[in-house]
Every structure is written in structure tokens, then in C-alpha cells.
Design a protein around this motif. Structure first.
Motif, PDB file in Angstrom:
ATOM      1  N   GLU A   2       0.830  -1.206   0.000  1.00  0.00           N
ATOM      2  CA  GLU A   2       0.000   0.000   0.000  1.00  0.00           C
ATOM      3  C   GLU A   2       0.869   1.262   0.000  1.00  0.00           C
ATOM      4  O   GLU A   2       0.559   2.236  -0.672  1.00  0.00           O
ATOM      5  CB  GLU A   2      -0.939  -0.015   1.207  1.00  0.00           C
ATOM      6  CG  GLU A   2      -2.001   1.060   1.151  1.00  0.00           C
ATOM      7  CD  GLU A   2      -3.002   0.928   2.287  1.00  0.00           C
ATOM      8  OE1 GLU A   2      -3.212   1.939   2.980  1.00  0.00           O
ATOM      9  OE2 GLU A   2      -3.552  -0.162   2.477  1.00  0.00           O
ATOM     10  N   TYR A   3       1.973   1.226   0.752  1.00  0.00           N
ATOM     11  CA  TYR A   3       2.904   2.355   0.812  1.00  0.00           C
ATOM     12  C   TYR A   3       3.480   2.648  -0.571  1.00  0.00           C
ATOM     13  O   TYR A   3       3.523   3.800  -1.003  1.00  0.00           O
ATOM     14  CB  TYR A   3       4.027   2.062   1.810  1.00  0.00           C
ATOM     15  CG  TYR A   3       5.042   3.184   1.926  1.00  0.00           C
ATOM     16  CD1 TYR A   3       4.785   4.309   2.691  1.00  0.00           C
ATOM     17  CD2 TYR A   3       6.253   3.114   1.246  1.00  0.00           C
ATOM     18  CE1 TYR A   3       5.704   5.343   2.803  1.00  0.00           C
ATOM     19  CE2 TYR A   3       7.184   4.146   1.352  1.00  0.00           C
ATOM     20  CZ  TYR A   3       6.901   5.247   2.126  1.00  0.00           C
ATOM     21  OH  TYR A   3       7.815   6.271   2.221  1.00  0.00           O
ATOM     22  N   GLU A   4       3.894   1.606  -1.284  1.00  0.00           N
ATOM     23  CA  GLU A   4       4.469   1.785  -2.623  1.00  0.00           C
ATOM     24  C   GLU A   4       3.464   2.407  -3.584  1.00  0.00           C
ATOM     25  O   GLU A   4       3.812   3.266  -4.394  1.00  0.00           O
ATOM     26  CB  GLU A   4       4.985   0.455  -3.187  1.00  0.00           C
ATOM     27  CG  GLU A   4       6.252  -0.047  -2.523  1.00  0.00           C
ATOM     28  CD  GLU A   4       5.998  -0.831  -1.234  1.00  0.00           C
ATOM     29  OE1 GLU A   4       4.826  -1.203  -0.953  1.00  0.00           O
ATOM     30  OE2 GLU A   4       6.968  -1.052  -0.492  1.00  0.00           O
ATOM     31  N   LEU A   5       2.218   1.978  -3.487  1.00  0.00           N
ATOM     32  CA  LEU A   5       1.167   2.561  -4.341  1.00  0.00           C
ATOM     33  C   LEU A   5       0.947   4.034  -4.012  1.00  0.00           C
ATOM     34  O   LEU A   5       0.767   4.863  -4.904  1.00  0.00           O
ATOM     35  CB  LEU A   5      -0.136   1.779  -4.191  1.00  0.00           C
ATOM     36  CG  LEU A   5      -0.157   0.387  -4.798  1.00  0.00           C
ATOM     37  CD1 LEU A   5      -1.444  -0.347  -4.426  1.00  0.00           C
ATOM     38  CD2 LEU A   5       0.007   0.449  -6.309  1.00  0.00           C
ATOM     39  N   GLN A   6       0.959   4.361  -2.721  1.00  0.00           N
ATOM     40  CA  GLN A   6       0.784   5.757  -2.297  1.00  0.00           C
ATOM     41  C   GLN A   6       1.947   6.618  -2.800  1.00  0.00           C
ATOM     42  O   GLN A   6       1.746   7.722  -3.297  1.00  0.00           O
ATOM     43  CB  GLN A   6       0.655   5.853  -0.775  1.00  0.00           C
ATOM     44  CG  GLN A   6       0.561   7.269  -0.246  1.00  0.00           C
ATOM     45  CD  GLN A   6      -0.643   8.051  -0.742  1.00  0.00           C
ATOM     46  OE1 GLN A   6      -1.686   7.475  -1.053  1.00  0.00           O
ATOM     47  NE2 GLN A   6      -0.501   9.361  -0.819  1.00  0.00           N
ATOM     48  N   ALA A  79      15.167   7.592  -1.577  1.00  0.00           N
ATOM     49  CA  ALA A  79      15.215   6.740  -0.385  1.00  0.00           C
ATOM     50  C   ALA A  79      13.772   6.348  -0.095  1.00  0.00           C
ATOM     51  O   ALA A  79      12.837   6.888  -0.685  1.00  0.00           O
ATOM     52  CB  ALA A  79      15.831   7.493   0.793  1.00  0.00           C
ATOM     53  N   GLU A  80      13.582   5.415   0.820  1.00  0.00           N
ATOM     54  CA  GLU A  80      12.224   4.946   1.097  1.00  0.00           C
ATOM     55  C   GLU A  80      11.295   6.087   1.483  1.00  0.00           C
ATOM     56  O   GLU A  80      10.129   6.097   1.101  1.00  0.00           O
ATOM     57  CB  GLU A  80      12.248   3.896   2.207  1.00  0.00           C
ATOM     58  CG  GLU A  80      10.897   3.260   2.421  1.00  0.00           C
ATOM     59  CD  GLU A  80      10.902   2.135   3.436  1.00  0.00           C
ATOM     60  OE1 GLU A  80       9.799   1.683   3.786  1.00  0.00           O
ATOM     61  OE2 GLU A  80      11.990   1.726   3.886  1.00  0.00           O
ATOM     62  N   GLY A 115       2.938   7.441   3.466  1.00  0.00           N
ATOM     63  CA  GLY A 115       3.213   7.937   2.124  1.00  0.00           C
ATOM     64  C   GLY A 115       2.741   9.341   1.806  1.00  0.00           C
ATOM     65  O   GLY A 115       2.654   9.709   0.637  1.00  0.00           O
ATOM     66  N   LEU A 116       2.456  10.151   2.816  1.00  0.00           N
ATOM     67  CA  LEU A 116       2.098  11.548   2.581  1.00  0.00           C
ATOM     68  C   LEU A 116       3.328  12.420   2.816  1.00  0.00           C
ATOM     69  O   LEU A 116       4.196  12.091   3.622  1.00  0.00           O
ATOM     70  CB  LEU A 116       0.969  11.985   3.512  1.00  0.00           C
ATOM     71  CG  LEU A 116      -0.382  11.326   3.289  1.00  0.00           C
ATOM     72  CD1 LEU A 116      -1.362  11.793   4.364  1.00  0.00           C
ATOM     73  CD2 LEU A 116      -0.928  11.615   1.903  1.00  0.00           C
ATOM     74  N   ILE A 117       3.380  13.554   2.133  1.00  0.00           N
ATOM     75  CA  ILE A 117       4.505  14.483   2.293  1.00  0.00           C
ATOM     76  C   ILE A 117       4.290  15.313   3.554  1.00  0.00           C
ATOM     77  O   ILE A 117       3.273  15.981   3.692  1.00  0.00           O
ATOM     78  CB  ILE A 117       4.631  15.402   1.063  1.00  0.00           C
ATOM     79  CG1 ILE A 117       4.951  14.581  -0.189  1.00  0.00           C
ATOM     80  CG2 ILE A 117       5.698  16.475   1.302  1.00  0.00           C
ATOM     81  CD1 ILE A 117       4.858  15.361  -1.490  1.00  0.00           C
TER      82      ILE A 117
END
Length: 142
Positions: A2-6, A79-80, A115-117
Motif C-alpha cells: 500500500e505504501y508503494e502505491l501511495q 530513499a524509502e 506515504g504523505l509528504i
């Protein structure tokens, strides 16, 4: 997963938003409410202030320039939890001698675990005073 998609969605949104930031508003759903922003002349927190800075860029861009562009050269996840965007701002000032402004920079975006800035730091290739000097007619320049 889910993180990668975000993160992919964040990258796509930035690729779409950044080149037109002087013409139209950006999408704010990829940022946290307490987003921290810093560049060589500004430093603040909160999404409301973040919205104001982009409104101000559009307003002053249209008011003071006959042409203003934000050229996005590349944007990558380095980076991640970090995205890096390299860009150039270039424009023609609305003055009789049509002074040109040009500077390069990069934006470093930091991501939360979802995954939000939450942080956006801009670095410029020259000091703000050097950029302002570009507005002044020098000698025989046209």
C-alpha cells in the motif's frame, strides 16, 4: 504494498502539478495537515500556509512576469521516505528592458509511514539577492 502505491501516486501528482504551478493550483491531498515548508526566504508549517505560498507564486508570477515557467527536469524516490525533484525557474519580468530571471533548484520531499509528504525543503543554486539582481538592467543589456 500500500505504501508503494501511495508513493507512486505522490510521484505522479508532483509530475503533473509542478510544471504548471504558476498557472493553476496544485493538489493538496498528498500533503499532511502539518506540512513543513522551507526555502531560502520562507519557513512555515501547516497546509493553510502551504496553500497561500502557491497562491502567492501564481499571483506574483502573473503580476510581475510576462512569461514565467517551472521546468521540472526529473523527480525520483531517492530513499524509502524521500523524493527529490530537480527544476529550473525562468521568466521575463514585466519591465521595459524585459529582464530575465533564471535559477535552478531542487525540492526534497519527506514522506510519512503512510506515504504523505510532511516536509518540503527547496534549495536554490544562488542566493535570493543574486536572483533579484537579475531584475536590474545592467549596461547595454536588452
Amino acid at each position: 504494498m500500500e505504501y508503494e502505491l501511495q508513493v507512486k501516486q505522490v510521484l505522479e501528482t508532483l509530475k503533473k502539478d509542478l510544471p504548471t504551478l504558476f498557472e493553476q493550483d496544485i493538489s493538496y491531498d498528498i500533503y499532511t495537515n502539518d506540512i513543513y515548508f522551507q526555502d531560502p526566504v520562507n519557513k512555515f508549517k501547516w497546509k493553510f500556509n502551504y496553500r497561500i505560498i502557491f497562491w502567492t507564486l501564481r499571483f506574483h508570477g502573473q503580476l510581475f512576469f510576462t512569461e514565467i515557467n517551472f521546468d521540472l527536469h526529473d523527480i525520483n524516490q531517492i530513499a524509502e521516505d524521500t523524493i527529490l525533484a530537480n527544476w529550473t525557474v525562468r521568466g521575463i519580468l514585466r519591465v521595459p528592458w524585459k529582464a530575465k530571471v533564471f535559477f535552478n533548484g531542487y525540492s526534497t520531499y519527506k514522506l510519512t509511514k503512510n506515504g504523505l509528504i510532511y516536509e518540503h525543503i527547496d534549495t536554490w543554486d544562488r542566493k535570493p539577492s543574486e536572483i533579484l539582481q537579475q531584475f536590474i538592467r545592467k549596461g547595454e543589456q536588452s
